[in-house]
Design an enzyme around this catalytic site. Structure first.
Site, PDB file in Angstrom:
ATOM      1  N   SER A  45      14.156 -46.117 -43.754  1.00 55.29           N
ATOM      2  CA  SER A  45      15.301 -45.373 -44.456  1.00 55.29           C
ATOM      3  C   SER A  45      14.753 -44.326 -45.650  1.00 55.29           C
ATOM      4  CB  SER A  45      16.422 -46.266 -44.874  1.00 55.29           C
ATOM      5  OG  SER A  45      16.928 -47.126 -44.024  1.00 55.29           O
ATOM      6  N   HIS A  49      15.385 -48.651 -53.506  1.00 55.42           N
ATOM      7  CA  HIS A  49      16.433 -49.336 -54.016  1.00 55.42           C
ATOM      8  C   HIS A  49      16.389 -49.695 -55.235  1.00 55.42           C
ATOM      9  CE1 HIS A  49      17.723 -50.024 -49.699  1.00 55.42           C
ATOM     10  NE2 HIS A  49      16.455 -50.175 -49.377  1.00 55.42           N
ATOM     11  N   CYS A 436      13.105 -27.075 -34.761  1.00 50.46           N
ATOM     12  CA  CYS A 436      12.539 -27.012 -33.124  1.00 50.46           C
ATOM     13  C   CYS A 436      11.813 -28.093 -32.895  1.00 50.46           C
ATOM     14  CB  CYS A 436      11.827 -25.706 -33.204  1.00 50.46           C
ATOM     15  SG  CYS A 436      10.345 -25.661 -33.863  1.00 50.46           S
TER      16      CYS A 436
END
Length: 475
Positions: A45, A49, A436
């Site tokens: 991700s 944190h 693209c």
């Protein structure tokens, strides 16, 4: 003979590798793939944190908070993208607010700075696109986002500049110990070392069991993601979580340091430690779950899906210790979230373990913490003009989506180690990361790789060895 050999060139191994080059040691990092940052580090991700989630008293909690505070300086030294954008954990009902209160109290115990429980109105002032169904949130201003593979590549590059060695395609077959360790690779090469650091990610239990008694098991947890175009990335500033569950921090919505939007992951326990497939069921689950957070995401703007594996240790915490029966063998294992956030602090702890185990640490007076990388489009007009005067390659745009120049691609190739792949260049300076996905710039990047390395086009791989792109010249 090496002083220390690190097994695994993800963000944990790379952080330890660079930290050890601050001392007069002979250090090597081994990676079974043909490049670094090819496992969990490549597919996550990208969140730094804040540290309110790990249970107080755990290693996860301790090193998350310390590591978070280190990223600002490290990213400047290594010239990698990092942004302290802050995070929100949103609540939809009073039960969720009880979870929010628990996270707040746990975060305070963990010494997370700036935590606040905020109202619905305050949340919507921060993020207008969040669902109107929320009732409040936990706000953590110290949360951040980073380029995880760029950061890891930079760590290794800087470590190499300071005297460390990288060995790629170096899969470990066995480990034995007499007076020192003997690491035998799959190609029968043998490597001697006084100390071993096990940072092998989802394979850390396998490496551990080669020389130590079995004491933990790693289960891979697969998480799948959407990457959306930069038009979607403009809609959100913060990293937005729903309340966590037993299987993870849940489906999040977050901008990236490069302006895209990431949505995901799910959490699926699997047996195959190499399975990175996407499934229609998981992607549907992510879309539906994210809709609770916001109905403003246009998933038709998705430019890529990917999957990553988290190393879930059955002890429920990080494993950072010297084995009590095999002196000199140190585990840095079980690094699921917040492993990326904690990595710098874990590296410091491993160095301390090595020191306490008897390794003589003499400061490397020539250590240079700085690594430079030119990002042409971030320069001023005057800086661009001056750079192009010195090197005309910076005047040619190769990747139109990300506006990456030929000069940046050449620099990335020159800095790289081992066999450079098309995706290896992509991870280093981003050609092919845009809308693209390399459809226009991919062939041109291949030509540049072939020219700079003086190799045939047919020998260039997409990613892993033998993933050839071209077979022969057409007539």
């Amino acid at each position: 003979m090496y002083d220390v050999v690190i097994i695994g060139a993800g963000v944990i191994g790379a952080s330890i590798f660079r930290e050890l080059t601050k001392f007069n040691l002979k250090v090597a990092i081994l990676e079974k793939e043909n490049d670094v940052a090819m496992g969990t580090t490549k597919a996550n991700s990208a969140i730094i944190h804040a540290g309110y989630d790990p249970e107080n008293g755990t290693l996860m909690a301790k090193y998350n908070v310390i590591g978070n505070e280190m990223f600002e300086d490290l990213s400047k030294e290594l010239c990698v993208p990092f942004k302290r954008n802050g995070s929100l954990v949103i609540a939809f009902n009073e039960d969720d607010m009880k979870v929010i209160k628990h996270l707040y109290e746990n975060g305070i115990k963990n010494n997370v700075k700036g935590l606040k429980i905020i109202s619905k109105e305050e949340v919507l002032e921060l993020e207008a696109s969040i669902s109107d169904n929320i009732v409040g949130a936990l706000y953590a201003p110290t949360g951040g986002i980073v380029g995880p593979f760029e950061y890891t590549i930079a760590l290794v590059e800087n470590g190499v500049e300071n005297g460390g060695e990288v060995k790629l395609n170096a899969e470990v077959a066995s480990i034995t110990k007499d007076e020192v360790f003997t690491i035998k690779l799959k190609d029968d090469e043998e490597i001697k070392s006084k100390y071993i650091i096990n940072a092998a990610g989802v394979f850390a239990d396998k490496i551990h069991n080669m020389i130590c008694e079995e004491s933990f098991k790693i289960t891979p947890i697969r998480g799948e993601y959407y990457v959306l175009d930069k038009d979607e990335g403009k809609s959100f500033k913060h990293t937005i979580f729903q309340c966590p569950s037993k299987v993870g921090k849940g489906v999040l919505v977050t901008p990236t340091v490069h302006g895209n939007l990431i949505v995901g992951p799910n959490a699926q326990e699997i047996d195959d430690k190499d399975s990175l497939k996407n499934t229609a069921e998981a992607l549907e689950f992510i879309r539906e779950t994210a809709t609770r957070t916001t109905d403003k995401i246009n998933f038709r703007s998705s430019i890529r899906n990917f999957a990553g594996l988290r190393a879930d240790a059955d002890i429920g915490d990080f494993i950072i210790e010297e084995n009590n029966k095999v002196k000199g063998f140190i585990d840095a294992s079980g690094m699921k979230s917040p492993g990326l956030s904690a990595a710098p602090a874990i590296a410091n702890e491993v160095v301390e373990i090595l020191k306490n185990s008897g390794l003589n640490l003499v400061k490397n007076e020539s250590f240079n913490p700085y690594r430079k990388q030119i990002r042409f489009m971030e320069l001023s007009i005057e800086e661009k003009r001056e750079l192009i005067k010195k090197n005309k390659n910076y005047g040619r745009i190769i990747c139109r989506c990300e506006e990456i120049t030929e000069g940046e691609i050449i620099d990335a190739i020159k800095r790289s180690f081992g066999t450079i792949s098309l995706d290896g260049v992509k991870r280093r300076c981003r050609p092919g990361m845009g809308r693209c996905q390399g459809g226009f710039c991919g062939p041109r990047v291949q030509e540049i790789i072939a020219r700079e390395l003086n190799i045939p086009l047919e020998s260039i791989v997409l990613e892993k060895d033998e993933s050839y792109i071209l077979s022969e010249k057409s007539r």
